[in-house]
Design a protein around this motif. Sequence first.
Motif, PDB file in Angstrom:
ATOM      1  N   ALA A  66       0.830  -1.208   0.000  1.00 38.35           N
ATOM      2  CA  ALA A  66       0.000   0.000   0.000  1.00 38.35           C
ATOM      3  C   ALA A  66       0.862   1.255   0.000  1.00 38.35           C
ATOM      4  CB  ALA A  66      -0.934  -0.021   1.203  1.00 38.35           C
ATOM      5  N   LEU A  67       1.921   1.273   0.803  1.00 38.82           N
ATOM      6  CA  LEU A  67       2.843   2.409   0.809  1.00 38.82           C
ATOM      7  C   LEU A  67       3.545   2.563  -0.540  1.00 38.82           C
ATOM      8  CD1 LEU A  67       4.541   2.212   4.327  1.00 38.82           C
ATOM      9  CD2 LEU A  67       3.056   4.047   3.487  1.00 38.82           C
ATOM     10  N   HIS A  68       3.901   1.443  -1.135  1.00 40.88           N
ATOM     11  CA  HIS A  68       4.509   1.481  -2.464  1.00 40.88           C
ATOM     12  C   HIS A  68       3.542   2.129  -3.451  1.00 40.88           C
ATOM     13  CE1 HIS A  68       6.563  -0.957  -5.950  1.00 40.88           C
ATOM     14  NE2 HIS A  68       6.719   0.353  -6.077  1.00 40.88           N
ATOM     15  N   HIS A 216      -1.265  -4.604 -12.008  1.00 38.95           N
ATOM     16  CA  HIS A 216      -0.371  -4.684 -13.174  1.00 38.95           C
ATOM     17  C   HIS A 216      -0.337  -3.425 -14.033  1.00 38.95           C
ATOM     18  CE1 HIS A 216       0.228  -9.024 -12.543  1.00 38.95           C
ATOM     19  NE2 HIS A 216      -1.070  -9.079 -12.312  1.00 38.95           N
ATOM     20  N   GLY A 217      -0.980  -2.342 -13.607  1.00 38.82           N
ATOM     21  CA  GLY A 217      -1.077  -1.164 -14.464  1.00 38.82           C
ATOM     22  C   GLY A 217      -2.146  -1.317 -15.535  1.00 38.82           C
ATOM     23  N   ILE A 218      -3.025  -2.277 -15.327  1.00 41.81           N
ATOM     24  CA  ILE A 218      -4.053  -2.601 -16.326  1.00 41.81           C
ATOM     25  C   ILE A 218      -5.356  -1.865 -16.013  1.00 41.81           C
ATOM     26  CG2 ILE A 218      -5.616  -4.483 -17.040  1.00 41.81           C
ATOM     27  CD1 ILE A 218      -3.172  -6.337 -16.985  1.00 41.81           C
ATOM     28  N   THR A 219      -6.030  -1.439 -17.060  1.00 38.56           N
ATOM     29  CA  THR A 219      -7.365  -0.864 -16.910  1.00 38.56           C
ATOM     30  C   THR A 219      -8.344  -1.550 -17.854  1.00 38.56           C
ATOM     31  OG1 THR A 219      -8.691   1.155 -16.937  1.00 38.56           O
ATOM     32  CG2 THR A 219      -6.990   0.966 -18.622  1.00 38.56           C
ATOM     33  N   LEU A 239       3.889  -0.103 -15.788  1.00 40.19           N
ATOM     34  CA  LEU A 239       4.311  -1.323 -15.096  1.00 40.19           C
ATOM     35  C   LEU A 239       3.794  -1.282 -13.668  1.00 40.19           C
ATOM     36  CD1 LEU A 239       5.916  -3.975 -15.265  1.00 40.19           C
ATOM     37  CD2 LEU A 239       7.912  -2.704 -14.462  1.00 40.19           C
ATOM     38  N   GLY A 240       2.705  -1.967 -13.433  1.00 41.27           N
ATOM     39  CA  GLY A 240       2.162  -2.063 -12.089  1.00 41.27           C
ATOM     40  C   GLY A 240       2.540  -3.393 -11.447  1.00 41.27           C
ATOM     41  N   TYR A 241       1.832  -3.743 -10.387  1.00 45.20           N
ATOM     42  CA  TYR A 241       2.150  -4.948  -9.621  1.00 45.20           C
ATOM     43  C   TYR A 241       0.873  -5.710  -9.318  1.00 45.20           C
ATOM     44  CZ  TYR A 241       6.751  -2.907  -8.896  1.00 45.20           C
ATOM     45  OH  TYR A 241       8.012  -2.377  -9.093  1.00 45.20           O
ATOM     46  N   ASN A 242       1.024  -6.981  -8.982  1.00 49.67           N
ATOM     47  CA  ASN A 242      -0.117  -7.762  -8.518  1.00 49.67           C
ATOM     48  C   ASN A 242      -0.169  -7.647  -7.003  1.00 49.67           C
ATOM     49  OD1 ASN A 242      -2.131  -9.534  -7.919  1.00 49.67           O
ATOM     50  ND2 ASN A 242      -1.200 -11.312  -8.887  1.00 49.67           N
ATOM     51  N   TYR A 243      -0.825  -6.596  -6.523  1.00 48.37           N
ATOM     52  CA  TYR A 243      -0.887  -6.292  -5.098  1.00 48.37           C
ATOM     53  C   TYR A 243      -2.321  -6.414  -4.564  1.00 48.37           C
ATOM     54  CZ  TYR A 243       3.870  -4.269  -4.617  1.00 48.37           C
ATOM     55  OH  TYR A 243       5.222  -4.061  -4.519  1.00 48.37           O
ATOM     56  N   ARG A 244      -3.131  -7.221  -5.240  1.00 46.08           N
ATOM     57  CA  ARG A 244      -4.534  -7.301  -4.838  1.00 46.08           C
ATOM     58  C   ARG A 244      -4.724  -8.125  -3.575  1.00 46.08           C
ATOM     59  NH1 ARG A 244      -4.849  -8.368 -10.472  1.00 46.08           N
ATOM     60  NH2 ARG A 244      -5.011 -10.580  -9.971  1.00 46.08           N
ATOM     61  N   ILE A 245      -5.766  -7.800  -2.833  1.00 44.85           N
ATOM     62  CA  ILE A 245      -6.208  -8.587  -1.689  1.00 44.85           C
ATOM     63  C   ILE A 245      -7.318  -9.525  -2.170  1.00 44.85           C
ATOM     64  CG2 ILE A 245      -8.092  -7.094  -0.885  1.00 44.85           C
ATOM     65  CD1 ILE A 245      -7.011  -7.408   1.948  1.00 44.85           C
ATOM     66  N   THR A 246      -7.580 -10.605  -1.456  1.00 38.11           N
ATOM     67  CA  THR A 246      -8.624 -11.553  -1.843  1.00 38.11           C
ATOM     68  C   THR A 246      -9.933 -11.258  -1.126  1.00 38.11           C
ATOM     69  OG1 THR A 246      -8.160 -13.145  -0.075  1.00 38.11           O
ATOM     70  CG2 THR A 246      -6.842 -13.340  -2.102  1.00 38.11           C
ATOM     71  N   ASP A 247     -11.027 -11.821  -1.641  1.00 41.63           N
ATOM     72  CA  ASP A 247     -12.320 -11.698  -0.964  1.00 41.63           C
ATOM     73  C   ASP A 247     -12.296 -12.421   0.381  1.00 41.63           C
ATOM     74  OD1 ASP A 247     -15.037 -10.952  -2.986  1.00 41.63           O
ATOM     75  OD2 ASP A 247     -12.984 -10.857  -3.704  1.00 41.63           O
ATOM     76  N   ILE A 248     -11.509 -13.481   0.479  1.00 38.70           N
ATOM     77  CA  ILE A 248     -11.379 -14.198   1.749  1.00 38.70           C
ATOM     78  C   ILE A 248     -10.844 -13.253   2.817  1.00 38.70           C
ATOM     79  CG2 ILE A 248     -10.226 -16.121   2.931  1.00 38.70           C
ATOM     80  CD1 ILE A 248      -9.984 -17.438   0.108  1.00 38.70           C
ATOM     81  N   GLN A 249      -9.773 -12.546   2.481  1.00 37.11           N
ATOM     82  CA  GLN A 249      -9.168 -11.602   3.426  1.00 37.11           C
ATOM     83  C   GLN A 249     -10.102 -10.428   3.721  1.00 37.11           C
ATOM     84  OE1 GLN A 249      -5.774 -11.444   0.671  1.00 37.11           O
ATOM     85  NE2 GLN A 249      -4.461 -11.447   2.495  1.00 37.11           N
TER      86      GLN A 249
END
Length: 391
Positions: A66-68, A216-219, A239-249
């Motif tokens: 998140a800070l990134h 990923h920088g995707i829209t 260039l983004g990242y895969n920093y997603r949270i899951t529905d479980i979390q």
Amino acid sequence: MYNRPIRDTYLPYGRQWIDDEDIDSVVNVLKGDYLTTGPFVSNFEQEIANYVGAKYAVTFSNGTAALHGACFAAGIGNGDEVITTPLTFAASANCVLYQGGQPIFADIDEKTYNIDPKEIEKKITRKTKAIIPVHFTGQPAPLDEIYEIAKKHNLIIIEDAAHALGATYKQKRIGSISDMTMFSFHPVKHITSGEGGIITTNNKEYYNKLLQFRSHGITRDSSKMFENHGPWYYEMHFLGYNYRITDIQAALASSQLKKLDKFLDLRKKYVSMYNEAFKKITEISIPNQNENSSSSWHLYVIRLNLEQLTGNRKDIYNALFQENIGVNVHYIPVYLLPYYQELGYQQGLCPNAEKLYEEILTLPLFPAMSEKDVNDVIQAIKKVISLYTTN
């Protein structure tokens, strides 16, 4: 030397509190259609935004991510300087390095242990882009003074509020005030999603950048695309990242959020017990509280008055472990870590932080403690201090 320990079982400095409602919330997701990128994530984001009073919230896989994301959204890049405190976890500075920037460390206030605005002012150069104040232990940093500095020099403020969910500054909840604010949902924090973090903001441009950065920088927003081949189409713009949270979390965190006020009340209750028990023990100093704010009490940090003790901090630390009290130390000044030393940071940079580091201990503090646990800590502190007192 120690005779029989105060406790028969080990008490950690922090621990999550998970109940049947939390478990049921996760099971319901596991039985449903979406394990990730589903409705629970956006629902939790809205709940956090509503709780703190912000317009937007974007979840991430952890607080560091998140800070990134916040540093990216702020436009921090090669050669940019970002001022932060050394008395924090490495993530508060690492996020600047991820973007090619340079962390600049400003010393702390000796009373509050938060970053000192006067020291911030000394560190500003033409390369300064942002300030990352950290609300150490849950006690809000002096935001008014920091805002004045930021406005004067046209700087962005990213609050590291990993410790401060539920804290207030002049009757405003932390998370509703600055350009961006990060909260963490690690198991020792106020609520948990296992691992997780979030950025709150009132700035729509930052919000949109954060959403895209974490994926990923995707829209898939057709209004932002250069072309549109059809309903399946998406574009990657940076260039983004895969920093997603899951529905479980997210489901777990949402269930936890319902209990946050209860958790905060328990933390404050246990802090009051500690304060009352320790206020007359001259060998230690209890935390100072800022009258303009309300701490969320993530940590309870005492300062050892070593001139009144025959042992050093390590002696006290080890003796408390003999009593099965899981104390900790928060934090090693970031620039003293070997990696930062290799980057050229040197000892002596922030003398107040370095001196404090030698004298502090973090005591157990978490909602799942009982009053007996708190009293065990109190008795262990009194016992160990008496063993090392000079009187």
